[in-house]
Design a protein around this motif. Structure first.
Motif, PDB file in Angstrom:
ATOM      1  N   ALA A  66       0.827  -1.207   0.000  1.00 46.09           N
ATOM      2  CA  ALA A  66       0.000   0.000   0.000  1.00 46.09           C
ATOM      3  C   ALA A  66       0.863   1.259   0.000  1.00 46.09           C
ATOM      4  N   ALA A  67       2.020   1.188   0.644  1.00 47.23           N
ATOM      5  CA  ALA A  67       2.889   2.367   0.735  1.00 47.23           C
ATOM      6  C   ALA A  67       3.288   2.850  -0.654  1.00 47.23           C
ATOM      7  N   SER A  68       3.732   1.905  -1.478  1.00 49.41           N
ATOM      8  CA  SER A  68       4.155   2.341  -2.807  1.00 49.41           C
ATOM      9  C   SER A  68       2.956   2.836  -3.598  1.00 49.41           C
ATOM     10  N   GLY A  69       1.786   2.249  -3.327  1.00 44.94           N
ATOM     11  CA  GLY A  69       0.589   2.706  -4.030  1.00 44.94           C
ATOM     12  C   GLY A  69       0.162   4.093  -3.602  1.00 44.94           C
ATOM     13  N   ALA A  70       0.399   4.424  -2.343  1.00 48.32           N
ATOM     14  CA  ALA A  70      -0.013   5.732  -1.841  1.00 48.32           C
ATOM     15  C   ALA A  70       0.736   6.841  -2.578  1.00 48.32           C
ATOM     16  N   LEU A  71       1.926   6.513  -3.051  1.00 49.37           N
ATOM     17  CA  LEU A  71       2.710   7.523  -3.757  1.00 49.37           C
ATOM     18  C   LEU A  71       2.154   7.814  -5.148  1.00 49.37           C
ATOM     19  N   ASN A  72       1.300   6.932  -5.599  1.00 48.18           N
ATOM     20  CA  ASN A  72       0.742   7.086  -6.925  1.00 48.18           C
ATOM     21  C   ASN A  72       0.083   8.409  -7.186  1.00 48.18           C
ATOM     22  N   SER A 204      -1.109  -2.693  -5.381  1.00 47.65           N
ATOM     23  CA  SER A 204      -0.584  -1.557  -4.623  1.00 47.65           C
ATOM     24  C   SER A 204      -1.309  -0.278  -5.022  1.00 47.65           C
ATOM     25  N   PHE A 205      -1.602  -0.115  -6.314  1.00 40.62           N
ATOM     26  CA  PHE A 205      -2.350   1.073  -6.747  1.00 40.62           C
ATOM     27  C   PHE A 205      -3.648   1.196  -5.960  1.00 40.62           C
ATOM     28  N   ALA A 206      -4.376   0.097  -5.912  1.00 39.32           N
ATOM     29  CA  ALA A 206      -5.699   0.135  -5.290  1.00 39.32           C
ATOM     30  C   ALA A 206      -5.622   0.324  -3.777  1.00 39.32           C
ATOM     31  N   TYR A 207      -4.764  -0.472  -3.112  1.00 37.02           N
ATOM     32  CA  TYR A 207      -4.739  -0.407  -1.643  1.00 37.02           C
ATOM     33  C   TYR A 207      -4.201   0.946  -1.180  1.00 37.02           C
ATOM     34  N   GLY A 208      -3.193   1.436  -1.866  1.00 41.73           N
ATOM     35  CA  GLY A 208      -2.634   2.730  -1.491  1.00 41.73           C
ATOM     36  C   GLY A 208      -3.649   3.844  -1.678  1.00 41.73           C
ATOM     37  N   LEU A 209      -4.344   3.795  -2.791  1.00 47.60           N
ATOM     38  CA  LEU A 209      -5.325   4.851  -3.054  1.00 47.60           C
ATOM     39  C   LEU A 209      -6.487   4.773  -2.068  1.00 47.60           C
ATOM     40  N   ALA A 210      -6.904   3.560  -1.731  1.00 49.22           N
ATOM     41  CA  ALA A 210      -8.011   3.415  -0.776  1.00 49.22           C
ATOM     42  C   ALA A 210      -7.635   4.051   0.560  1.00 49.22           C
ATOM     43  N   LEU A 211      -6.439   3.753   1.044  1.00 52.19           N
ATOM     44  CA  LEU A 211      -6.016   4.331   2.326  1.00 52.19           C
ATOM     45  C   LEU A 211      -5.867   5.849   2.197  1.00 52.19           C
ATOM     46  N   TYR A 212      -5.355   6.275   1.055  1.00 50.19           N
ATOM     47  CA  TYR A 212      -5.188   7.718   0.833  1.00 50.19           C
ATOM     48  C   TYR A 212      -6.533   8.429   0.886  1.00 50.19           C
ATOM     49  N   LEU A 213      -7.494   7.880   0.192  1.00 52.33           N
ATOM     50  CA  LEU A 213      -8.833   8.489   0.162  1.00 52.33           C
ATOM     51  C   LEU A 213      -9.414   8.583   1.564  1.00 52.33           C
TER      52      LEU A 213
END
Ligand code: SF4
Ligand code: SF4
Lengths: 406, 257
Positions: A66-72, A204-213
């Motif tokens: 998720a961390a790398s996805g959050a950077l997206n 990672s895209f999805a999990y990071g973005l979900a947490l970001y949102l």
């Protein structure tokens, strides 16, 4: 587009401290659970010589992915030049670091010898993807920190784009590295698939973005900052697309497995006979983690409501944990085929007697350690946005969208 | 690469030197321990090199159903029988968590229904996946073909256990009260069959399991020496590697499976 101003998180003090206290308590409980496990040894966990990676790995891998996805979100702004995402970049960078730290701490504390971390940092085996990952993780934190600096310090602004591109490339390598941890396990049927690495990237895209949102909506809501519908719509549609992509990869993964005869038994295990793993796959990974959130996010009415979007994002997180549970633990529970063409009828070491799955029941301390990592990531995020200027004062549509007719 | 091999050989020697005193002392205190030793047994003084490759041939046709001799001998030799179930652990859980270097496996051929029993242990791969994945290099292969774990650099990540196709490794889940001299052991580290390296380094050329098997199902020796019993037996009978498809070139071979 108006100039963006950033301001510290303005949630009122009692609520802020209350929130910190709750998170700190969860972190502390996780810490005690760890001390207990380290003192006693891993026998107090559900892990055995057959299921060697347990619940802490599920949490750790989820957080790292998720961390790398959050950077997206930041990358879309700086690498792909989407102006609307620019103001979102700082929080995105912050969360990339905090989630990674949370995940790594869980990973390290679950080692048999966490005190030998220094050995891991100084003695390398360069053939090991695990050793490479140590570089990838440390480098990621450093690069994202520099990236944040270039965004927050006006004099360094000019470098922001370049560092942003570097950070983006690095994060792809990082998730590929994490996915490859499984790809290298040639002997295990569920893991030895080339599709594992790209699947981890899309997850990672999805999990990071979900947490970001979730963090974005929560922080903006609690100090009543404007958060425009257009922006939210964009982000939730993006989340929907990412979830759809996981869906696609999941289908392809299992179809390619079904295509090769040698993987039929593994597929039957995950999809039909695997008990708790089958349930976690269908209910957790597929239904709650993909179908339900897609249904909400793409629904014409529900997809517009913040409450529904929050639920969808939470479901994506839950689905993500389920997916990693099935991959990590289900993959180990399925007995390795050591003697093709034979059935093991007796064994002194649980070699899948009569094809039986290996047994694992997660223990409370393991779960608490994992949860502690989660809480730590959030704790640091909330402290960060409170003391530094990560959050834009406003993300109303006329701020983020140049074409908005107000 | 040769540099790495040297380094490992060196490391093995350093380890060996530190351990040697303990073992030598044990020889004096309890000479009976090495009763089976060949006459000229002496601690190894040279670093290990690849002029030898230790290996085994297991003749499954001689392996008797229900026999547990090799397992018991290994447990004793390497102090695995001295581990105590932690208070509060269930029997069932303990059985899945206690270390086991060698085990007996009973197989049924799916086509013919024929039943075979055989001992399984670390296969001492020439290309060991456990060594490839180990982040610290704690899991290493000595020049003489023995794959083992350096207890001082193992961080307990258990990646090697994930990678081993033979389920050969164990993690020490509990506090260790009695520490055998020949087999250093500690909570939070991984270990596996090391072909009784302490014996080999003291000039013996037997393993505990081989010695215990009075049916002669286990032949141990130097695979590089054409005259050795194991090479002779390998030349005589068709032997297979388990999971030969993985091309690991195992040091342990089986006939009659
Ligand atoms: S059998 Fe397993 S532990 Fe032994 S060398 Fe091969 S991979 Fe390593
Ligand atoms: S558990 Fe020890 S020997 Fe195994 S891979 Fe990790 S550090 Fe290496």
């Amino acid at each position: 587009m108006k100039k963006i101003h950033y301001r510290e998180w303005g949630i009122d003090s009692p609520r802020y401290w209350g929130l910190l206290a709750v998170l700190a308590a969860i972190v502390a409980i996780g810490g005690f659970a760890t001390l207990f496990m380290e003192h006693e040894g891993h026998w107090v966990t559900g892990m055995t010589n057959q299921i060697v990676w347990g619940t802490p790995h599920v949490f750790a891998i989820f957080l790292i992915v998720a961390a790398s996805g959050a950077l997206n979100v930041a990358s879309i702004g700086s690498v792909f030049g989407q102006k609307m995402y620019k103001p979102l970049a700082r929080l995105s960078g912050l969360m990339a670091i905090t989630l990674l730290v949370g995940g790594l701490i869980v990973l390290v504390l679950d080692l048999g010898q966490p005190s030998r971390l220094i050995v891991a940092m100084t003695t390398y085996n360069f053939k090991s993807i695990f050793a490479w990952n140590i570089y990838l993780y440390v480098g990621f934190i450093a690069i994202v920190a520099v990236y944040l600096f270039t965004m927050m310090e006006r004099k360094a602004n000019d470098y922001s784009k370049g560092v942003g591109v570097l950070a983006f490339v690095w994060r792809l390598a990082l998730t590929t590295g994490t996915g490859s941890i499984f790809g290298f396990l040639v002997a295990r049927q569920g893991y030895d698939a080339a599709i594992m690495a790209p699947m981890f990237i899309i997850m990672s895209f999805a999990y990071g973005l979900a947490l970001y949102l979730l963090v974005l909506m929560f922080t903006f809501n609690t100090d009543s900052r404007p958060l425009g519908d257009k922006l939210i719509r964009r982000l939730k549609n993006l989340l929907g697309v990412f979830v759809a992509a996981i869906f696609y990869f999941t289908v392809v993964y299992h179809l390619t497995n079904l295509y090769g005869t040698e993987n039929h038994a593994y597929e039957a295990f995950i999809l039909r006979d695997g008990g708790v793993y089958t349930w976690t796959f269908w209910i957790g990974w597929v239904l709650l983690g993909m179908i339900a959130p897609m249904g909400i996010l793409f629904h014409p009415a529900l997809g517009m409501q913040r409450g529904a979007i929050t639920i969808a994002a939470l479901l994506v997180v839950l689905g993500g944990l389920s997916a990693i549970y099935v991959i990590v633990i289900g993959g180990q529970a399925f007995p390795m085929s050591m003697f093709p063409g034979y059935t093991v009828v007796e064994s002194g070491y649980y070699d899948g007697v009569n094809g039986m799955a290996r047994h694992y029941s997660p223990s409370l301390p393991e779960f608490l350690l994992g949860l502690g990592g989660f809480a730590l990531a959030l704790l640091v995020t909330f402290i960060g946005v409170r003391i530094m200027q990560f959050l834009p004062s406003s993300l109303s549509d006329d701020v983020t969208d140049p074409h908005h007719a107000s | 690469m040769s540099q790495q091999t040297d380094h490992l050989a060196d490391k093995a020697r350093r380890q060996f030197l530190t351990k040697a005193t303990g073992v030598a002392a044990a020889t004096v205190v309890a000479p009976g321990v090495f009763l089976h030793s060949v006459g000229n047994a002496a601690p190894r003084e040279e670093p290990v090199n690849d002029s030898v490759r230790w290996g085994m041939l297991i003749d499954t046709s001689k392996c008797a159903d229900g026999c547990n001799d090799c397992v018991a001998a290994c447990d004793k030799e390497n102090g695995l029988d001295q581990l105590i179930k932690p208070e509060g652990a269930s029997e069932e859980q303990w059985d899945m968590q206690r270390p086991r270097w060698i085990r007996s496996v009973k197989l049924k051929n799916n086509l013919t229904g024929r039943v075979t029993t055989l001992p399984m242990m670390c296969q001492h791969c020439e290309h060991p996946p456990c060594v490839d994945v180990c982040p610290t290099g704690a899991s290493f292969r000595r020049a003489d073909g023995i794959v083992m774990v350096d207890r001082h650099t193992c961080i307990g990540c258990r990646y090697c256990m994930m990678a081993c196709p033979y389920n050969a490794r164990s993690f020490i889940h509990e506090n260790v009260q009695l520490k055998p001299t020949a087999t250093p052991r500690g909570k939070g580290c991984v270990e596996s069959c090391n072909l009784c390296v302490h014996r080999l380094d003291n000039g013996l050329n037997t393993t505990a399991c081989q010695e215990a098997c009075d049916k002669g199902a286990i032949v141990f020796g130097d695979l590089r020496d054409p005259e050795s019993a194991v090479s002779q037996a390998l030349a005589k009978y068709p032997a297979v590697q388990i999971r030969a498809d993985l091309k690991l070139n195992t040091g342990v071979r089986y006939t009659d499976v």
